[in-house]
Motif scaffolding. Sequence first.
Motif: not given
Length: 86
Positions: A4-11, A30-32, A38-43
């Motif tokens: 739950x703390x891995x932005x890439x996993x959420x992406x 949105x969780x990412x 500033x996670x450009x890939x998620x945006x």
Amino acid sequence: RMDRFNKNAFLQYGRLKIVRSEKGAGIYLKKALLLDPDFKEAWYNLGLYYLGQSRDKPAAKCIEKARKLKYPVPEFISSILKLPAD
């Protein structure tokens, strides 16, 4: 089980849900962004998700944010959303 703390996993999970046309993709993207605003890939991917739902206004906001963060947005996506040229 997803970290739950891995932005890439959420992406990646959000992308997988988009590809499979499953509900909930936006939630994971949105969780990412909660983990890294500033996670450009998620945006970018959240923008594509909204675009796929014909929600052009939120799609444009997300894609514009990705561009400001230097994500290489394809020109045809910018033109679909009628975004100004870089």
